[in-house]
Each structure stands twice: as C-alpha cells, then as structure tokens.
Design a protein around this motif. Structure first.
Motif, PDB file in Angstrom:
ATOM      1  N   ALA A   1      45.948  42.545  31.388  1.00 22.68           N
ATOM      2  CA  ALA A   1      45.370  43.780  30.840  1.00 22.68           C
ATOM      3  C   ALA A   1      45.079  43.624  29.356  1.00 22.68           C
ATOM      4  CB  ALA A   1      46.322  44.958  31.078  1.00 22.68           C
TER       5      ALA A   1
ATOM      6  N   ALA B   1      54.087  39.262  33.324  1.00 20.09           N
ATOM      7  CA  ALA B   1      54.033  39.194  34.798  1.00 20.09           C
ATOM      8  C   ALA B   1      52.820  38.382  35.213  1.00 20.09           C
ATOM      9  CB  ALA B   1      53.979  40.607  35.379  1.00 20.09           C
ATOM     10  N   THR B   2      51.758  38.425  34.395  1.00 22.57           N
ATOM     11  CA  THR B   2      50.546  37.651  34.705  1.00 22.57           C
ATOM     12  C   THR B   2      50.885  36.172  34.847  1.00 22.57           C
ATOM     13  OG1 THR B   2      49.246  39.276  33.484  1.00 22.57           O
ATOM     14  CG2 THR B   2      48.221  37.111  33.834  1.00 22.57           C
TER      15      THR B   2
ATOM     16  N   SER C   1      50.859  34.610  41.345  1.00 20.54           N
ATOM     17  CA  SER C   1      50.366  33.424  42.061  1.00 20.54           C
ATOM     18  C   SER C   1      49.056  32.941  41.453  1.00 20.54           C
ATOM     19  CB  SER C   1      50.143  33.770  43.537  1.00 20.54           C
ATOM     20  OG  SER C   1      48.989  34.587  43.657  1.00 20.54           O
TER      21      SER C   1
ATOM     22  N   ALA D   1      46.230  34.456  41.966  1.00 21.85           N
ATOM     23  CA  ALA D   1      45.133  35.040  42.750  1.00 21.85           C
ATOM     24  C   ALA D   1      44.912  36.461  42.244  1.00 21.85           C
ATOM     25  CB  ALA D   1      45.513  35.090  44.223  1.00 21.85           C
TER      26      ALA D   1
ATOM     27  N   ALA E   1      55.935  44.325  18.948  1.00 23.74           N
ATOM     28  CA  ALA E   1      55.714  45.612  18.271  1.00 23.74           C
ATOM     29  C   ALA E   1      57.047  46.353  18.211  1.00 23.74           C
ATOM     30  CB  ALA E   1      54.682  46.428  19.037  1.00 23.74           C
TER      31      ALA E   1
ATOM     32  N   SER F   1      49.789  47.316  34.110  1.00 24.32           N
ATOM     33  CA  SER F   1      50.895  47.763  34.955  1.00 24.32           C
ATOM     34  C   SER F   1      51.765  48.825  34.289  1.00 24.32           C
ATOM     35  CB  SER F   1      51.744  46.568  35.380  1.00 24.32           C
ATOM     36  OG  SER F   1      52.205  45.889  34.246  1.00 24.32           O
TER      37      SER F   1
ATOM     38  N   LEU G   1      46.716  42.329  39.576  1.00 24.20           N
ATOM     39  CA  LEU G   1      45.852  41.779  38.528  1.00 24.20           C
ATOM     40  C   LEU G   1      44.509  42.498  38.497  1.00 24.20           C
ATOM     41  CD1 LEU G   1      46.832  38.017  38.882  1.00 24.20           C
ATOM     42  CD2 LEU G   1      47.171  39.418  36.855  1.00 24.20           C
TER      43      LEU G   1
HETATM   44  C1  FAD Z   1      56.469  37.683  40.810  1.00 25.76           C
HETATM   45  C2  FAD Z   1      55.152  38.391  40.751  1.00 25.76           C
HETATM   46  C3  FAD Z   1      54.078  37.878  41.449  1.00 25.76           C
HETATM   47  C4  FAD Z   1      52.836  38.551  41.401  1.00 25.76           C
HETATM   48  N1  FAD Z   1      51.783  38.017  42.077  1.00 25.76           N
HETATM   49  C5  FAD Z   1      50.564  38.607  41.959  1.00 25.76           C
HETATM   50  C6  FAD Z   1      49.421  38.020  42.559  1.00 25.76           C
HETATM   51  O1  FAD Z   1      49.495  36.978  43.182  1.00 25.76           O
HETATM   52  N2  FAD Z   1      48.218  38.653  42.413  1.00 25.76           N
HETATM   53  C7  FAD Z   1      48.095  39.827  41.712  1.00 25.76           C
HETATM   54  O2  FAD Z   1      46.973  40.356  41.624  1.00 25.76           O
HETATM   55  N3  FAD Z   1      49.171  40.401  41.129  1.00 25.76           N
HETATM   56  C8  FAD Z   1      50.381  39.818  41.219  1.00 25.76           C
HETATM   57  N4  FAD Z   1      51.465  40.386  40.610  1.00 25.76           N
HETATM   58  C9  FAD Z   1      51.276  41.607  39.822  1.00 25.76           C
HETATM   59  C10 FAD Z   1      50.607  41.230  38.485  1.00 25.76           C
HETATM   60  O3  FAD Z   1      51.166  40.029  37.992  1.00 25.76           O
HETATM   61  C11 FAD Z   1      50.819  42.338  37.451  1.00 25.76           C
HETATM   62  O4  FAD Z   1      50.464  43.574  38.008  1.00 25.76           O
HETATM   63  C12 FAD Z   1      49.934  42.074  36.242  1.00 25.76           C
HETATM   64  O5  FAD Z   1      50.139  40.755  35.767  1.00 25.76           O
HETATM   65  C13 FAD Z   1      50.230  43.070  35.137  1.00 25.76           C
HETATM   66  O6  FAD Z   1      49.520  42.678  33.995  1.00 25.76           O
HETATM   67  P1  FAD Z   1      49.759  43.425  32.611  1.00 25.76           P
HETATM   68  O7  FAD Z   1      48.877  42.749  31.622  1.00 25.76           O
HETATM   69  O8  FAD Z   1      49.655  44.867  32.802  1.00 25.76           O
HETATM   70  O9  FAD Z   1      51.297  43.153  32.240  1.00 25.76           O
HETATM   71  P2  FAD Z   1      52.034  41.785  31.928  1.00 25.76           P
HETATM   72  O10 FAD Z   1      51.304  40.641  32.522  1.00 25.76           O
HETATM   73  O11 FAD Z   1      53.468  41.956  32.276  1.00 25.76           O
HETATM   74  O12 FAD Z   1      51.906  41.652  30.329  1.00 25.76           O
HETATM   75  C14 FAD Z   1      52.682  42.429  29.465  1.00 25.76           C
HETATM   76  C15 FAD Z   1      52.629  41.799  28.091  1.00 25.76           C
HETATM   77  O13 FAD Z   1      53.171  42.694  27.125  1.00 25.76           O
HETATM   78  C16 FAD Z   1      53.999  41.984  26.231  1.00 25.76           C
HETATM   79  N5  FAD Z   1      54.877  42.959  25.561  1.00 25.76           N
HETATM   80  C17 FAD Z   1      55.717  43.865  26.118  1.00 25.76           C
HETATM   81  N6  FAD Z   1      56.288  44.616  25.143  1.00 25.76           N
HETATM   82  C18 FAD Z   1      55.794  44.169  23.963  1.00 25.76           C
HETATM   83  C19 FAD Z   1      55.989  44.527  22.606  1.00 25.76           C
HETATM   84  N7  FAD Z   1      56.852  45.494  22.242  1.00 25.76           N
HETATM   85  N8  FAD Z   1      55.323  43.852  21.632  1.00 25.76           N
HETATM   86  C20 FAD Z   1      54.458  42.853  21.959  1.00 25.76           C
HETATM   87  N9  FAD Z   1      54.231  42.473  23.240  1.00 25.76           N
HETATM   88  C21 FAD Z   1      54.890  43.113  24.223  1.00 25.76           C
HETATM   89  C22 FAD Z   1      54.648  40.946  27.116  1.00 25.76           C
HETATM   90  O14 FAD Z   1      55.204  39.885  26.348  1.00 25.76           O
HETATM   91  C23 FAD Z   1      53.428  40.508  27.943  1.00 25.76           C
HETATM   92  O15 FAD Z   1      52.665  39.568  27.223  1.00 25.76           O
HETATM   93  C24 FAD Z   1      52.706  39.734  40.651  1.00 25.76           C
HETATM   94  C25 FAD Z   1      53.788  40.241  39.948  1.00 25.76           C
HETATM   95  C26 FAD Z   1      55.007  39.585  39.983  1.00 25.76           C
HETATM   96  C27 FAD Z   1      56.151  40.141  39.225  1.00 25.76           C
END
Ligand code: FAD
Length: 457
Positions: free
Chosen positions: A15, A39-40, A44, A46, A304, A420, A434
C-alpha cells in the motif's frame, strides 16, 4: 535533521509503495518511511484481488466478478469505498472495477522491467499451485510462478521436483495432494510424478533455504549443472510441467526460467511458498526499485513516532531511527502502516489501537473497538470461511480514504489511509490482501498528491 516533503508515506509494504510511486508520478515530492519488514514481504508474492466472497467457499472465476458482488453487498468494504468517487455516483461497482483494474494494469506495467514481472489481470483468476500441492485463485502471478495452461492440457504430465535439503517442498506429499484434487475434479493433468534433485550447492545436502539457492542460481556458472539435472529428471518422467520450490533467482529468475524451459521443452515454474518467500522478496525489492527510479525518497528503518492530531491538519511527523531523529514537514500524509504484522494496529487486553496518530479503530462490523478485548474478536474454529473478526478490524474512512472520527468526519483533512490498516474485509478469507493494498494505495497516492500540490481532494 529536518526534511520537507509534499507527501509523507508511513509504511513500505504494497500500500505504501503503491501510494508513494503514484504520488511521485503525480508531481508531488514524496518521502516514504518504513520501520521494518511488512506483511507484503511475508506473502507468497501472488497478488490476490478477489478469490472468494466474504464467508463463501466457492472460488470466484475473476476478480471483476468478485468486486462487482462485493460492492453490491458490502457498502463499507474498501473496494466499495473506491467506488463511491463522489456523492452522486450511482455506479459504485463500475467505478470500483475501473479503479482496481487501472491499479492492476499500472502495477503490471511498472514491474515489467523487474524480477517480479507479473502475469494476469482482473478478468480471469489464475490458479497458482502451492508448495503443499493445493491451488489458490489469484489475479496476478509472477511470471516465474505461472504454471501455464495445465488445467486444459489433457496430455500434460506434472512433475513436482524437490531439492534434497530444502524442507519447504516435500514432493511426495505435494504430488499426492495435487493428484487427489485432480482425481476429484476430473481436470487434467492426470499424470503426476515426484522426484528430488541432489545438488548440494554449498557442499552439503541439508538445511538449505530457498533464498540461498535463489542467490546461488543468480550466478550463471551454477546454472549449467542445475539445468542438466532438471533436464534429466524431466526426461525420465516425460514431464511437460516441472514444479520447483521458489528458487529460480532473486535477480535472474526470468532468464533462468527461459533457459530451463528451452533445455527441457517443459513449462518450468516455481510453487507458491510460505513466508518469507523468495517471490515476496522480489516483489518488495521491485516496488522499492520503481519508487526510487521515480525520484522518491526512501528511508528504511525509520519509525513514525506516536503523536496526536491537534488541529484538522498534520504538518509535522517525527521519524526515529536507531541513530537519528528526522523532523519531517509535510503537506499530505498517507498512513499505510499495515495491521498486526506491519505494526499499524496494536491489540492489547485493553483493546485495539492505531499506533501512530491514535485514530479511532472499528471492528469488522464498524463498531468502535478501542475498548474491545481482541480475544472477543476471534472465532473458536481457527480455520473456517467465517474467518476471525479481528482480521476485519481497522480504520473507518470516508470516500477519499481519510480516517474518520466517531461523528463520521475526517480526522485530518490531509491524512489518507490505505492497505491492511483499513477495516471491513478479511484478506485471509477473501484472498484479496495485496489487491486491496494496491488499489487503495494507488488511489491514496493520487489524492494525497492532489491535496499537496493544490488540486484539493
Ligand atoms: C503470512 C501471510 C501471507 C500472505 N499471503 C498473501 C498472498 O499470497 N497474496 C495476497 O494478496 N496477500 C497475502 N497476504 C496479505 C497481504 O500480505 C497483506 O494484506 C498486504 O501485504 C498488506 O499490505 P500493507 O502495505 O497494507 O501492509 P504491510 O505490508 O504490513 O506494510 C506495513 C508497513 O508499515 C510499516 N510501519 C508500521 N508502523 C510504522 C511506523 N510507525 N513508522 C514507519 N513504518 C511503519 C511496516 O514496517 C511496513 O513496512 C498475506 C499475509 C500474510 C500475513
């Protein structure tokens, strides 16, 4: 140290990086901070956009079909919010499909020149095959994970090929699970085999990780013997599809896949893996590379600091790394700090908390969850289509993705949330993790950039 930026993105998963790249493209000078992994990078790799309806167990044929149904049935789902656009828009499904489709095409275009090159789209869900031999519906697979059209190939022979010492893939179990499923559905391929390679890349055949083998295969001199061994096994089984653990390379996977396919005449591909997986590493690195190429400013290891929102605007955020403090002055903020793994939400016995600005959090039913014990939001059955309410908790936002307060008003006019951290969906059940992060990140980047450069939201 002081830093001035048009848009500050907090979070470096899908995101945050989608928001950062888009905002930079829209002419806003963008800084992205991430405190750690996401979590990204545990996924996997995909890109699931919509695999199942909430609570349903029937696979959706396409993400388009899923978004259409979700936006008609669940008005507060992030895909529905993308469809609101303006108060007088009466085609919510149409606008949501258009926005998600644009984000998917945009991502595919940007990752084309990286090792995370993608295949697929929102018009037809693909079937990725996992390390345990099951299949899962997904919109986009990395090119080296796409198995090819095995499901319509009556003459196909699938070979699950493990590597001695790599415990992630047990080829016997995976092939049995896969074959059982094919027998149940009657779909090809009907011939499925399994074997293992004994390559001992570091002089021993035990405790080998997929990441280390991928690094080893990034060096051209190691590929020759590997190709010879894969070819021998493929010929022995008459395989037309060869499924490997995700080891084809962190950088050279596309080139290595091509060389293996030319040598064997088979479709050689990687299986979807457990975290942390090589493909998710390629995805994370590919996105960061694009952000930097677009001129974005990436600060890894910067967190942050928690702060309140005093007026209706956020103008300054303090980021802390182990060695320094950075005072960041900004005109727009995108909060993409993830859920429990990323660190955007914290759950304690007292309730659920958003960790940076102390924003209001809600349950999957959009009730305030600041004082709800997380245990009350779990299901006694750990794996079921109902999932756990805890997965659906997060921030409630308006149509511009601005987090709202208990009265339903935007908490700050220049704060946008994506990924997320949003409430109202369960990635684990719906298979849309994702996809939601990409589409909401893409849109938040656009609105944050417009807000910062004077265009308003
Ligand atoms: C084990 C697992 C397997 C998965 N497999 C899949 C899949 O195969 N396909 C799929 O589509 N989805 C999958 N998902 C779901 C998907 O990974 C998540 O929904 C998605 O990655 C969320 O992305 P995001 O950018 O919202 O959050 P995240 O990827 O969690 O990124 C959050 C970011 O915020 C940062 N952060 C948090 N707080 C702070 C702060 N105070 N200051 C600075 N940085 C901060 C973290 O360090 C991180 O970089 C899976 C999830 C898990 C847990």
């Amino acid at each position: 140290m002081d830093l001035d930026t048009d848009v500050l993105v907090i979070g470096g998963g899908m995101a945050g990086l989608a928001a950062g790249i888009r905002s930079q493209e829209r002419g806003a000078n963008t800084t992205l901070i991430r405190k750690g992994q996401s979590a990204t990078s545990y996924s996997s790799g995909a890109i699931d956009v919509s695999g199942y309806l909430p609570g349903g167990s029937q696979q959706l044929l396409s993400a388009r079909e899923g978004i259409e149904a979700i936006t008609s049935l669940y008005p507060l789902h992030p895909y529905s919010i993308l469809g609101f656009g303006s108060a007088d828009n009466d085609d919510v499904p149409g606008l949501a499909i258009e926005r998600v489709g644009q984000a998917v095409e945009w991502l595919t275009k940007h990752l084309k020149s990286t090792p995370a090159q993608l295949y697929g789209g929102i018009d037809s869900n693909l079937e990725g095959i996992t390390l345990v031999g099951t299949k899962k519906p997904t919109a986009l697979l990395q090119q080296t994970i796409w198995p090819g059209e095995f499901a319509v190939d009556d003459e196909g022979v699938m070979l699950f090929l493990g590597i001695k010492g790599v415990s992630d893939l047990n080829p016997k179990i995976a092939s049995k699970t896969f074959l059982d499923n094919q027998a149940r559905t009657g779909e090809p391929p009907h011939k499925v085999g399994n074997a293992s390679l004994d390559i001992a890349p570091f002089g021993h055949g035990y405790n080998l990780s997929t990441t280390n083998i991928a690094r080893w295969l990034d060096r051209e001199e190691n590929l020759v013997t590997f190709i010879e061994q894969v070819k021998k096994k493929a010929e022995q089984f008459g395989a037309t599809y060869v499924a490997l653990p995700p080891i084809l390379g962190l950088e050279e996977n596309l080139k290595n896949q091509k060389a293996l396919q030319e040598a064997t005449g088979a479709s050689v591909f990687e299986l979807l893996a457990f975290p942390p997986s090589v493909p998710s590493f390629r995805l994370q690195r590919g996105l960061e590379r694009v952000f930097i190429e677009k001129g974005g400013h990436l600060l890894i290891g910067h967190e942050a600091e928690p702060c309140g929102i005093e007026s209706s605007k956020i103008t300054e955020v303090l980021a802390r790394s182990p060695r320094r403090k950075v005072e960041i002055t900004t005109r727009s903020v995108v909060l993409a700090s993830g859920k429990y793994i990323g660190g955007g939400l914290a759950a304690t016995v007292e309730g659920l908390r958003e960790t940076v600005f102390g924003l209001m959090t809600v349950t999957d039913e959009f009730r305030e969850s600041g004082k709800t014990r997380p245990q009350r939001l779990t299901n006694v059955v750990s794996l079921s289509p109902e999932s756990h309410s805890l997965f659906g908790c997060g921030l409630s936002v308006d149509q511009f993705l601005r987090p709202v307060n208990p009265d339903g008003d935007a908490t700050a006019e220049n704060l946008f949330a994506a990924g997320s951290i949003l409430a109202g969906y369960s990635y684990a059940m719906e298979k849309c993790g994702l996809g939601v992060a990409l589409a909401t990140g893409h849109y938040a980047g656009e609105t944050a950039a417009a807000n910062a450069t004077g265009g308003g939201v």
